[in-house]
Design an enzyme around this catalytic site. Sequence first.
Site, PDB file in Angstrom:
ATOM      1  N   SER A 175       0.875  -1.180   0.000  1.00 17.39           N
ATOM      2  CA  SER A 175       0.000   0.000   0.000  1.00 17.39           C
ATOM      3  C   SER A 175       0.907   1.223   0.000  1.00 17.39           C
ATOM      4  O   SER A 175       2.089   1.124   0.369  1.00 17.39           O
ATOM      5  CB  SER A 175      -0.849  -0.014   1.279  1.00 17.39           C
ATOM      6  OG  SER A 175      -1.506   1.224   1.456  1.00 17.39           O
ATOM      7  N   TYR A 178      -2.300  -0.894  10.333  1.00 19.98           N
ATOM      8  CA  TYR A 178      -2.324  -1.271   8.910  1.00 19.98           C
ATOM      9  C   TYR A 178      -0.985  -0.897   8.273  1.00 19.98           C
ATOM     10  O   TYR A 178      -0.380  -1.701   7.544  1.00 19.98           O
ATOM     11  CB  TYR A 178      -3.481  -0.542   8.220  1.00 19.98           C
ATOM     12  CG  TYR A 178      -3.626  -0.817   6.739  1.00 19.98           C
ATOM     13  CD1 TYR A 178      -4.216  -1.997   6.293  1.00 19.98           C
ATOM     14  CD2 TYR A 178      -3.200   0.111   5.793  1.00 19.98           C
ATOM     15  CE1 TYR A 178      -4.373  -2.241   4.930  1.00 19.98           C
ATOM     16  CE2 TYR A 178      -3.354  -0.125   4.436  1.00 19.98           C
ATOM     17  CZ  TYR A 178      -3.943  -1.306   4.006  1.00 19.98           C
ATOM     18  OH  TYR A 178      -4.087  -1.548   2.668  1.00 19.98           O
ATOM     19  N   LYS A 224       1.869  -3.114   6.298  1.00 16.42           N
ATOM     20  CA  LYS A 224       2.251  -2.862   4.902  1.00 16.42           C
ATOM     21  C   LYS A 224       3.731  -2.480   4.777  1.00 16.42           C
ATOM     22  O   LYS A 224       4.359  -2.789   3.760  1.00 16.42           O
ATOM     23  CB  LYS A 224       1.320  -1.811   4.294  1.00 16.42           C
ATOM     24  CG  LYS A 224      -0.135  -2.284   4.187  1.00 16.42           C
ATOM     25  CD  LYS A 224      -0.277  -3.569   3.345  1.00 16.42           C
ATOM     26  CE  LYS A 224      -1.711  -3.957   3.067  1.00 16.42           C
ATOM     27  NZ  LYS A 224      -1.834  -5.160   2.232  1.00 16.42           N
TER      28      LYS A 224
HETATM   29  N1  LIG Z   1      -8.661  -0.427  -1.538  1.00 21.82           N
HETATM   30  C1  LIG Z   1      -7.639   0.350  -1.203  1.00 21.82           C
HETATM   31  O1  LIG Z   1      -7.781   1.580  -1.055  1.00 21.82           O
HETATM   32  C2  LIG Z   1      -6.271  -0.254  -1.027  1.00 21.82           C
HETATM   33  C3  LIG Z   1      -5.179   0.620  -1.015  1.00 21.82           C
HETATM   34  C4  LIG Z   1      -3.901   0.097  -0.830  1.00 21.82           C
HETATM   35  C5  LIG Z   1      -3.729  -1.266  -0.680  1.00 21.82           C
HETATM   36  N2  LIG Z   1      -4.809  -2.097  -0.698  1.00 21.82           N
HETATM   37  C6  LIG Z   1      -4.562  -3.523  -0.533  1.00 21.82           C
HETATM   38  O2  LIG Z   1      -5.045  -4.191  -1.670  1.00 21.82           O
HETATM   39  C7  LIG Z   1      -5.343  -5.554  -1.338  1.00 21.82           C
HETATM   40  C8  LIG Z   1      -6.711  -5.911  -1.876  1.00 21.82           C
HETATM   41  O3  LIG Z   1      -7.666  -5.117  -1.200  1.00 21.82           O
HETATM   42  P1  LIG Z   1      -9.009  -4.581  -1.886  1.00 21.82           P
HETATM   43  O4  LIG Z   1      -9.026  -3.120  -1.720  1.00 21.82           O
HETATM   44  O5  LIG Z   1      -9.188  -5.170  -3.217  1.00 21.82           O
HETATM   45  O6  LIG Z   1     -10.065  -5.135  -0.832  1.00 21.82           O
HETATM   46  P2  LIG Z   1     -11.293  -6.153  -0.947  1.00 21.82           P
HETATM   47  O7  LIG Z   1     -11.865  -6.233   0.410  1.00 21.82           O
HETATM   48  O8  LIG Z   1     -12.179  -5.749  -2.090  1.00 21.82           O
HETATM   49  O9  LIG Z   1     -10.571  -7.520  -1.347  1.00 21.82           O
HETATM   50  C9  LIG Z   1      -9.794  -8.243  -0.435  1.00 21.82           C
HETATM   51  C10 LIG Z   1     -10.102  -9.731  -0.629  1.00 21.82           C
HETATM   52  O10 LIG Z   1      -9.267 -10.454   0.289  1.00 21.82           O
HETATM   53  C11 LIG Z   1     -10.062 -11.488   0.853  1.00 21.82           C
HETATM   54  N3  LIG Z   1      -9.535 -11.893   2.152  1.00 21.82           N
HETATM   55  C12 LIG Z   1      -9.615 -11.231   3.328  1.00 21.82           C
HETATM   56  N4  LIG Z   1      -9.069 -11.962   4.301  1.00 21.82           N
HETATM   57  C13 LIG Z   1      -8.620 -13.112   3.738  1.00 21.82           C
HETATM   58  C14 LIG Z   1      -7.964 -14.260   4.237  1.00 21.82           C
HETATM   59  N5  LIG Z   1      -7.679 -14.387   5.536  1.00 21.82           N
HETATM   60  N6  LIG Z   1      -7.638 -15.241   3.369  1.00 21.82           N
HETATM   61  C15 LIG Z   1      -7.952 -15.137   2.052  1.00 21.82           C
HETATM   62  N7  LIG Z   1      -8.591 -14.077   1.527  1.00 21.82           N
HETATM   63  C16 LIG Z   1      -8.912 -13.077   2.357  1.00 21.82           C
HETATM   64  C17 LIG Z   1     -11.464 -10.886   0.980  1.00 21.82           C
HETATM   65  O11 LIG Z   1     -12.460 -11.887   1.116  1.00 21.82           O
HETATM   66  C18 LIG Z   1     -11.564 -10.087  -0.308  1.00 21.82           C
HETATM   67  O12 LIG Z   1     -12.120 -10.857  -1.350  1.00 21.82           O
HETATM   68  C19 LIG Z   1      -5.209  -5.652   0.178  1.00 21.82           C
HETATM   69  O13 LIG Z   1      -3.956  -6.212   0.503  1.00 21.82           O
HETATM   70  C20 LIG Z   1      -5.283  -4.200   0.619  1.00 21.82           C
HETATM   71  O14 LIG Z   1      -4.626  -3.990   1.849  1.00 21.82           O
HETATM   72  C21 LIG Z   1      -6.074  -1.621  -0.881  1.00 21.82           C
END
Ligand SMILES: NC(=O)c1ccc[n+]([C@@H]2O[C@H](COP(=O)([O-])OP(=O)(O)OC[C@H]3O[C@@H](n4cnc5c(N)ncnc54)[C@H](O)[C@@H]3O)[C@@H](O)[C@H]2O)c1
Length: 277
Positions: free
Chosen positions: A152, A167, A171
């Site tokens: 992130s 968080y 990260k």
């Molecule tokens: N959305 C944002 O603003 C953002 C920004 C920076 C980084 N991220 C990172 O991107 C990645 C994806 O996040 P996203 O935004 O698509 O969120 P999201 O919630 O849409 O998707 C995350 C997925 O991970 C799955 N998940 C959660 N816990 C789990 C586990 N223990 N085992 C297996 N699967 C699991 C969830 O069921 C979900 O389908 C994450 O690592 C998040 O930290 C997101």
Amino acid sequence: MTQSDSRPHLQDFEGKTAIITGAASGIGLALAEALAARGADLALADIDARGLDAARKRLASTGRRICTRVLDVSSDADVRDAAAEFEATLGRIHLVFNNAGIDMSGELASLSEQDWTRAFGINVFGVIHGIRHFLPLLRRHGEPAHFVSTASGAGLWVNGDFPMGAYAATKYSVVALSEALEQELRGTGIGVSVLCPGPVKTPIAERSNHASESFRAAVATGTAPELVANHTLEAMRAGEFYIFTPTRMRPRLEARFARILDALERASAVTTGMAAT
Ligand SMILES: NC(=O)c1ccc[n+]([C@@H]2O[C@H](COP(=O)([O-])OP(=O)(O)OC[C@H]3O[C@@H](n4cnc5c(N)ncnc54)[C@H](O)[C@@H]3O)[C@@H](O)[C@H]2O)c1
């Protein structure tokens, strides 16, 4: 920069096979769609069985081979067993996206032991388990291979606008693991990247019990996951290690690095002074 060439560098995704964790939603699902559109086969893993089933149905029309597995990335055994199943079903694995992750907002002292264990279990140990069990699949053949973990922007600076220190701590760990892995794999031809998105419009905040209003608002107006996925694949092809999405963090990063470098300057002044006496 460009990765080593002891095996062919990743030129395209046609005929490759990719493991994606957190594939049922958000960035993971968008990566799956972008990869399928480029001719890749998919091994999709998520803890959300219903979401995973919906993703499989949605991707069925692409005609690509798709294997799904419900797992918890915080479980070493789950990831080990998934790796074995994916390899047995799909054969050679070329791409790994350690992408599953959760929000863990809240002031540090307000979080319970369970919160800490969950955040590090999923966001950090999820990646460690990927290194332990998915990476060996990439080593088994000499074809192009690339290992990507989703960190992130919060993996490089702590955003004071959101109470998200825990968080950020997870990260920062993902960035450190990725930097170490890139060094360890230099010369093997296996590419490594770390995806450091700014806010992306996904359900991540809705799934969280902790998300602050400011975080929810940033995510609601974030970059579309499809754009993130397409940019990530292009950056991988270009051999980029750090992959960012549009954010306003540049001045904050500059300020952070300037503070660190200034402190280093002062340290060398102390040393010089000591040496002079
Ligand atoms: N959305 C944002 O603003 C953002 C920004 C920076 C980084 N991220 C990172 O991107 C990645 C994806 O996040 P996203 O935004 O698509 O969120 P999201 O919630 O849409 O998707 C995350 C997925 O991970 C799955 N998940 C959660 N816990 C789990 C586990 N223990 N085992 C297996 N699967 C699991 C969830 O069921 C979900 O389908 C994450 O690592 C998040 O930290 C997101």
